[in-house]
Design a protein around this motif. Structure first.
Motif, mmCIF file in Angstrom:
data_model
loop_
_atom_site.group_PDB
_atom_site.id
_atom_site.type_symbol
_atom_site.label_atom_id
_atom_site.label_comp_id
_atom_site.label_asym_id
_atom_site.label_seq_id
_atom_site.Cartn_x
_atom_site.Cartn_y
_atom_site.Cartn_z
ATOM 1 N N GLY A 90 0.846 -1.221 -0.061
ATOM 2 C CA GLY A 90 -0.099 -0.077 0.119
ATOM 3 C C GLY A 90 0.854 1.286 -0.119
ATOM 4 N N LEU A 91 2.193 1.114 -0.038
ATOM 5 C CA LEU A 91 2.994 2.268 -0.167
ATOM 6 C C LEU A 91 2.454 3.234 -1.254
ATOM 7 N N TYR A 92 2.380 4.478 -1.278
ATOM 8 C CA TYR A 92 2.035 5.285 -2.217
ATOM 9 C C TYR A 92 2.875 6.648 -2.326
ATOM 10 N N GLU A 93 3.469 7.191 -1.165
ATOM 11 C CA GLU A 93 4.422 8.407 -1.600
ATOM 12 C C GLU A 93 5.603 8.170 -0.503
ATOM 13 N N LEU A 94 6.668 8.834 -0.688
ATOM 14 C CA LEU A 94 7.776 8.661 0.166
ATOM 15 C C LEU A 94 8.742 10.018 -0.226
ATOM 16 N N GLY A 95 9.732 10.173 0.894
ATOM 17 C CA GLY A 95 10.636 11.134 0.726
ATOM 18 C C GLY A 95 11.757 10.653 1.449
ATOM 19 N N TYR A 96 13.067 11.093 1.237
ATOM 20 C CA TYR A 96 14.019 10.743 1.950
ATOM 21 C C TYR A 96 15.339 11.653 1.901
ATOM 22 N N ASN A 97 16.034 11.702 3.021
ATOM 23 C CA ASN A 97 17.396 12.311 2.648
ATOM 24 C C ASN A 97 18.599 11.250 3.422
ATOM 25 N N GLU A 98 19.631 11.624 3.608
ATOM 26 C CA GLU A 98 20.679 10.722 4.261
ATOM 27 C C GLU A 98 20.332 10.637 5.667
ATOM 28 N N HIS A 99 19.510 10.926 6.288
ATOM 29 C CA HIS A 99 19.183 10.478 7.865
ATOM 30 C C HIS A 99 17.951 9.809 7.910
ATOM 31 N N PHE A 100 16.736 10.117 7.252
ATOM 32 C CA PHE A 100 15.446 9.553 7.284
ATOM 33 C C PHE A 100 14.706 9.142 5.953
ATOM 34 N N ILE A 101 13.850 8.464 5.990
ATOM 35 C CA ILE A 101 12.916 7.938 4.900
ATOM 36 C C ILE A 101 11.692 8.209 5.657
ATOM 37 N N ILE A 102 10.554 9.075 4.939
ATOM 38 C CA ILE A 102 9.180 9.174 5.354
ATOM 39 C C ILE A 102 8.379 8.710 4.415
ATOM 40 N N ALA A 103 7.320 7.827 4.748
ATOM 41 C CA ALA A 103 6.589 7.225 4.054
ATOM 42 C C ALA A 103 5.041 7.222 4.466
ATOM 43 N N LYS A 104 3.930 7.242 3.049
ATOM 44 C CA LYS A 104 2.716 7.149 3.481
ATOM 45 C C LYS A 104 2.391 5.745 2.752
ATOM 46 N N LYS A 105 1.261 5.255 3.346
ATOM 47 C CA LYS A 105 0.695 4.054 2.645
ATOM 48 C C LYS A 105 -0.737 3.834 3.000
ATOM 49 N N TYR A 106 -1.293 3.253 2.304
ATOM 50 C CA TYR A 106 -2.848 3.053 2.555
ATOM 51 C C TYR A 106 -2.912 1.969 3.774
ATOM 52 N N LYS A 107 -4.240 1.874 4.422
ATOM 53 C CA LYS A 107 -4.342 0.894 5.366
ATOM 54 C C LYS A 107 -4.451 -0.255 4.786
ATOM 55 N N GLU A 108 -3.766 -1.410 5.098
ATOM 56 C CA GLU A 108 -3.953 -2.800 4.452
ATOM 57 C C GLU A 108 -5.120 -3.447 5.180
ATOM 58 N N ILE A 109 -6.063 -4.028 4.405
ATOM 59 C CA ILE A 109 -7.080 -4.717 4.807
ATOM 60 C C ILE A 109 -6.878 -6.020 4.995
ATOM 61 N N LYS A 110 -7.253 -6.492 6.070
ATOM 62 C CA LYS A 110 -6.721 -7.944 6.521
ATOM 63 C C LYS A 110 -8.007 -8.944 6.792
ATOM 64 N N ASP A 111 -7.866 -10.183 6.572
ATOM 65 C CA ASP A 111 -8.921 -11.138 6.986
ATOM 66 C C ASP A 111 -9.284 -11.545 8.232
ATOM 67 N N SER A 112 -10.016 -12.226 8.786
ATOM 68 C CA SER A 112 -10.458 -12.477 9.933
ATOM 69 C C SER A 112 -9.188 -13.330 10.827
ATOM 70 N N LEU A 113 -8.402 -13.865 9.949
ATOM 71 C CA LEU A 113 -6.816 -14.388 10.700
ATOM 72 C C LEU A 113 -5.824 -13.590 10.654
ATOM 73 N N GLY A 114 -6.162 -12.249 10.265
ATOM 74 C CA GLY A 114 -5.027 -11.199 10.228
ATOM 75 C C GLY A 114 -4.008 -11.234 9.191
ATOM 76 N N ARG A 115 -4.448 -12.006 7.955
ATOM 77 C CA ARG A 115 -3.524 -12.296 6.703
ATOM 78 C C ARG A 115 -4.063 -11.158 5.601
ATOM 79 N N SER A 116 -3.096 -10.685 4.903
ATOM 80 C CA SER A 116 -3.311 -9.586 3.873
ATOM 81 C C SER A 116 -4.545 -10.094 3.048
ATOM 82 N N THR A 117 -5.348 -9.478 2.618
ATOM 83 C CA THR A 117 -6.183 -9.568 1.320
ATOM 84 C C THR A 117 -5.623 -9.012 0.230
ATOM 85 N N TYR A 118 -4.484 -8.129 0.263
ATOM 86 C CA TYR A 118 -3.878 -7.324 -0.807
ATOM 87 C C TYR A 118 -4.892 -6.210 -1.350
ATOM 88 N N THR A 119 -5.693 -5.958 -0.591
ATOM 89 C CA THR A 119 -6.674 -4.681 -0.731
ATOM 90 C C THR A 119 -6.396 -3.686 0.381
#
Length: 124
Positions: free
Chosen positions: A41-70
């Motif tokens: 779900g990663l959709y934006e990021l930025g970085y410099n030599e000290h930090f990486i910042i990232a935005k991602k969409y919340k992952e939807i998981k099934d009842s067992l906690g597994r990714s649904t890839y949505t």
């Protein structure tokens, strides 16, 4: 496949599709293997030599906690990867809300000049 060096031992990689894009740590002590740090779900990021910042969409998981890839595109999660950390492997802070992210970013000294300037939709 896509690979871009970000900072330190961190890379932006995708094997096949943009949806698989991840910030990964390259372990040069173990045959240059990669381990995903922030992905799914990663959709934006930025970085410099000290930090990486990232935005991602919340992952939807099934009842067992597994990714649904949505993803819930109404919820953005924010992450910070400290590139200089002694314990770099799989080290990150998050997920944060936007408010929590702004507070943590100030606390650890990420400059305002570091913005989200790489958009996954523009890659591959």
């Amino acid at each position: 496949a896509y690979e871009k060096h970000l900072a330190g031992d961190y890379y932006l990689i995708a094997v096949d599709t943009r949806q698989e894009m991840s910030v990964s740590y390259r372990d040069s002590n173990y045959r240059n293997t990669y381990s995903s740090v922030i992905s799914d779900g990663l959709y934006e990021l930025g970085y410099n030599e000290h930090f990486i910042i990232a935005k991602k969409y919340k992952e939807i998981k099934d009842s067992l906690g597994r990714s649904t890839y949505t993803y819930d595109k109404n919820i953005t999660e924010y992450y910070i990867v400290p590139v200089d950390s002694v314990n770099t492997r799989n080290k990150y802070w998050g997920p944060f809300t936007k408010k929590e992210f702004k507070r943590k970013r100030k606390e650890v000294g990420i400059p305002d000049s570091l913005q989200f300037y790489i958009r996954m939709k523009n890659l591959l």
